[in-house]
Scaffold this active site. Structure first.
Site, PDB file in Angstrom:
ATOM      1  CE1 TYR A 157      -4.251   1.519  -0.259  1.00 26.62           C
ATOM      2  CE2 TYR A 157      -3.627   2.765   1.792  1.00 26.62           C
ATOM      3  CZ  TYR A 157      -4.428   2.569   0.692  1.00 26.62           C
ATOM      4  OH  TYR A 157      -5.505   3.354   0.466  1.00 26.62           O
ATOM      5  CE  LYS A 164      -7.187   6.352   0.064  1.00 26.20           C
ATOM      6  NZ  LYS A 164      -7.946   7.341  -0.627  1.00 26.20           N
TER       7      LYS A 164
HETATM    8  P1  NAP Z   1     -11.441   3.628  -8.873  1.00 26.04           P
HETATM    9  O1  NAP Z   1     -12.976   3.258  -9.258  1.00 26.04           O
HETATM   10  O2  NAP Z   1     -10.361   3.373  -9.666  1.00 26.04           O
HETATM   11  O3  NAP Z   1     -11.635   5.117  -8.604  1.00 26.04           O
HETATM   12  C1  NAP Z   1     -10.416   5.882  -8.105  1.00 26.04           C
HETATM   13  C2  NAP Z   1     -10.810   7.111  -9.265  1.00 26.04           C
HETATM   14  O4  NAP Z   1      -9.858   8.103  -8.925  1.00 26.04           O
HETATM   15  C3  NAP Z   1     -10.820   6.825 -10.672  1.00 26.04           C
HETATM   16  O5  NAP Z   1     -11.892   7.480 -11.219  1.00 26.04           O
HETATM   17  C4  NAP Z   1      -9.668   7.630 -11.031  1.00 26.04           C
HETATM   18  O6  NAP Z   1      -9.676   7.749 -12.410  1.00 26.04           O
HETATM   19  C5  NAP Z   1      -9.655   8.848 -10.273  1.00 26.04           C
HETATM   20  N1  NAP Z   1      -8.498   9.738 -10.407  1.00 26.04           N
HETATM   21  C6  NAP Z   1      -7.177   9.415 -10.361  1.00 26.04           C
HETATM   22  N2  NAP Z   1      -6.333  10.437 -10.629  1.00 26.04           N
HETATM   23  C7  NAP Z   1      -7.303  11.322 -10.682  1.00 26.04           C
HETATM   24  C8  NAP Z   1      -7.164  12.872 -11.094  1.00 26.04           C
HETATM   25  N3  NAP Z   1      -5.891  13.369 -11.400  1.00 26.04           N
HETATM   26  N4  NAP Z   1      -8.207  13.749 -11.177  1.00 26.04           N
HETATM   27  C9  NAP Z   1      -9.375  13.183 -11.279  1.00 26.04           C
HETATM   28  N5  NAP Z   1      -9.608  11.831 -10.799  1.00 26.04           N
HETATM   29  C10 NAP Z   1      -8.543  10.897 -10.588  1.00 26.04           C
HETATM   30  O7  NAP Z   1     -11.310   2.974  -7.514  1.00 26.04           O
HETATM   31  P2  NAP Z   1     -12.180   3.028  -5.961  1.00 26.04           P
HETATM   32  O8  NAP Z   1     -11.585   2.019  -5.276  1.00 26.04           O
HETATM   33  O9  NAP Z   1     -13.501   3.151  -6.182  1.00 26.04           O
HETATM   34  O10 NAP Z   1     -11.462   4.446  -5.426  1.00 26.04           O
HETATM   35  C11 NAP Z   1     -12.288   5.269  -4.783  1.00 26.04           C
HETATM   36  C12 NAP Z   1     -11.672   5.816  -3.668  1.00 26.04           C
HETATM   37  O11 NAP Z   1     -11.872   4.880  -2.484  1.00 26.04           O
HETATM   38  C13 NAP Z   1     -10.185   6.260  -3.566  1.00 26.04           C
HETATM   39  O12 NAP Z   1      -9.838   7.088  -2.631  1.00 26.04           O
HETATM   40  C14 NAP Z   1      -9.671   4.904  -3.063  1.00 26.04           C
HETATM   41  O13 NAP Z   1      -8.238   5.122  -2.282  1.00 26.04           O
HETATM   42  C15 NAP Z   1     -10.471   4.690  -1.790  1.00 26.04           C
HETATM   43  N6  NAP Z   1     -10.811   3.464  -1.326  1.00 26.04           N
HETATM   44  C16 NAP Z   1     -10.815   2.227  -1.904  1.00 26.04           C
HETATM   45  C17 NAP Z   1     -10.717   0.980  -1.405  1.00 26.04           C
HETATM   46  C18 NAP Z   1     -10.824  -0.180  -2.037  1.00 26.04           C
HETATM   47  O14 NAP Z   1     -10.361  -1.198  -1.643  1.00 26.04           O
HETATM   48  N7  NAP Z   1     -11.171  -0.253  -3.353  1.00 26.04           N
HETATM   49  C19 NAP Z   1     -10.815   0.918   0.258  1.00 26.04           C
HETATM   50  C20 NAP Z   1     -10.745   2.052   0.786  1.00 26.04           C
HETATM   51  C21 NAP Z   1     -10.691   3.305   0.259  1.00 26.04           C
HETATM   52  P3  NAP Z   1      -8.652   7.030 -13.458  1.00 26.04           P
HETATM   53  O15 NAP Z   1      -9.139   5.803 -13.484  1.00 26.04           O
HETATM   54  O16 NAP Z   1      -8.563   7.803 -14.767  1.00 26.04           O
HETATM   55  O17 NAP Z   1      -7.158   7.034 -12.794  1.00 26.04           O
END
Ligand code: NAP
Length: 257
Positions: A157, A164
């Site tokens: 991570y 985070k």
């Molecule tokens: P996700 O679908 O890949 O969403 C992440 C988003 O961030 C994507 O739409 C991505 O776009 C966008 N992003 C990256 N760089 C960016 C930029 N410069 N400007 C605008 N948007 C940008 O994955 P997710 O898991 O749903 O993540 C959403 C949030 O939840 C994140 O903060 C993640 O750390 C958090 N989270 C996830 C988990 C997990 O296990 N999945 C657990 C806890 C927290 P691109 O695809 O173009 O990069």
């Protein structure tokens, strides 16, 4: 389910149908909100526009959160279409692939800067943009998404854990700053979910299995469960909650051995 009727929201971080931000957009729309979705770059535009077709009267706008001019355009457009804004969901995060697989000590200055800029600073930039629109509504709710890797070490991570930690601290400082304007700022710390962002973390499947084995609920969580908690925090039901990191992880965070 708490109501979001007559509320408008901006949701940043939808990449595809597996995105946590997409589940929140659906739940918010079902709860009665009108939402604006953003996409990062033309590569994702078609995807996000297609998904938005399921929502009631959505707004779809480009926004790379590292670009101040794009952020300003988003809030101009939201103001033109919605008049004001009741909530913002921040679901953007990014780290370079090598920083999620190399030894942590190899994290480069540029990799650190990029991860912190996209994943933590952007919450400040979006909150600043939302402020005048939320003041028009007499307050608002800002929500971001974080992970327990901010406090504990999870293999690979790496710099995202540091980002985070900065994000969660940012939540508390923003909450203190904006609270007098009746703007609440919170985070949901979600358990691991297989999304596009998660696929960048090597060994992610073993983290999922560990949660199935060890979390008090003996399972992982899904995006709809995170979205239900999000609607609570975005709605008036959460009106006294701010500066909080709400764990939606099947209780895993409480485990020792
Ligand atoms: P996700 O679908 O890949 O969403 C992440 C988003 O961030 C994507 O739409 C991505 O776009 C966008 N992003 C990256 N760089 C960016 C930029 N410069 N400007 C605008 N948007 C940008 O994955 P997710 O898991 O749903 O993540 C959403 C949030 O939840 C994140 O903060 C993640 O750390 C958090 N989270 C996830 C988990 C997990 O296990 N999945 C657990 C806890 C927290 P691109 O695809 O173009 O990069």
């Amino acid at each position: 389910m708490p109501s979001l009727s007559n509320k408008t929201g901006l949701i940043v971080g939808v990449a595809n149908k597996r995105s946590i931000a997409w589940a929140i957009a659906q739940a918010a729309s079902t709860a009665g909100a009108r939402v604006a979705l953003t996409y990062q770059g033309e590569r994702l535009e078609e995807n996000v526009r297609e998904l938005a077709g399921d929502l009631t009267d959505p707004l779809v706008l480009p926004c790379d959160v590292t670009e101040d001019a794009q952020i300003a355009r988003v809030f101009d457009e939201v103001e033109r279409s919605f008049g004001g804004l009741d909530f913002v969901v921040h679901g953007a995060a990014f780290a370079a692939r090598e920083d999620l697989s190399n030894p942590f000590v190899q994290t480069s200055r540029d990799g650190f800067r990029l991860a912190l800029d996209v994943s933590a600073y952007s919450l400040i930039a979006l909150s600043r943009g939302a402020l005048p629109l939320m003041e028009k509504r007499g307050g608002g709710s800002i929500l971001t998404l974080t992970y327990l890797g901010s406090e504990r070490v999870f293999q690979n991570y790496n710099v995202m854990g540091v980002a985070k930690a900065a994000l969660e601290s940012t939540v508390r400082y923003l909450a203190a700053d904006l609270g007098p304007k009746n703007i609440r700022v919170n985070a949901i710390s979600a358990g691991p979910i297989k999304t596009l962002a998660a696929s960048g973390i090597s060994g992610f499947s073993s983290i999922l299995q560990h949660y199935r084995d060890r979390a008090p609920l003996r399972r992982t969580v899904d995006t709809s469960e995170v979205a239900d908690a999000a609607v609570f925090l975005l709605s008036d039901a959460g009106r006294a909650v701010t500066a909080e990191v709400l764990m939606v992880d099947g209780g895993y965070h409480a485990t020792g051995m």
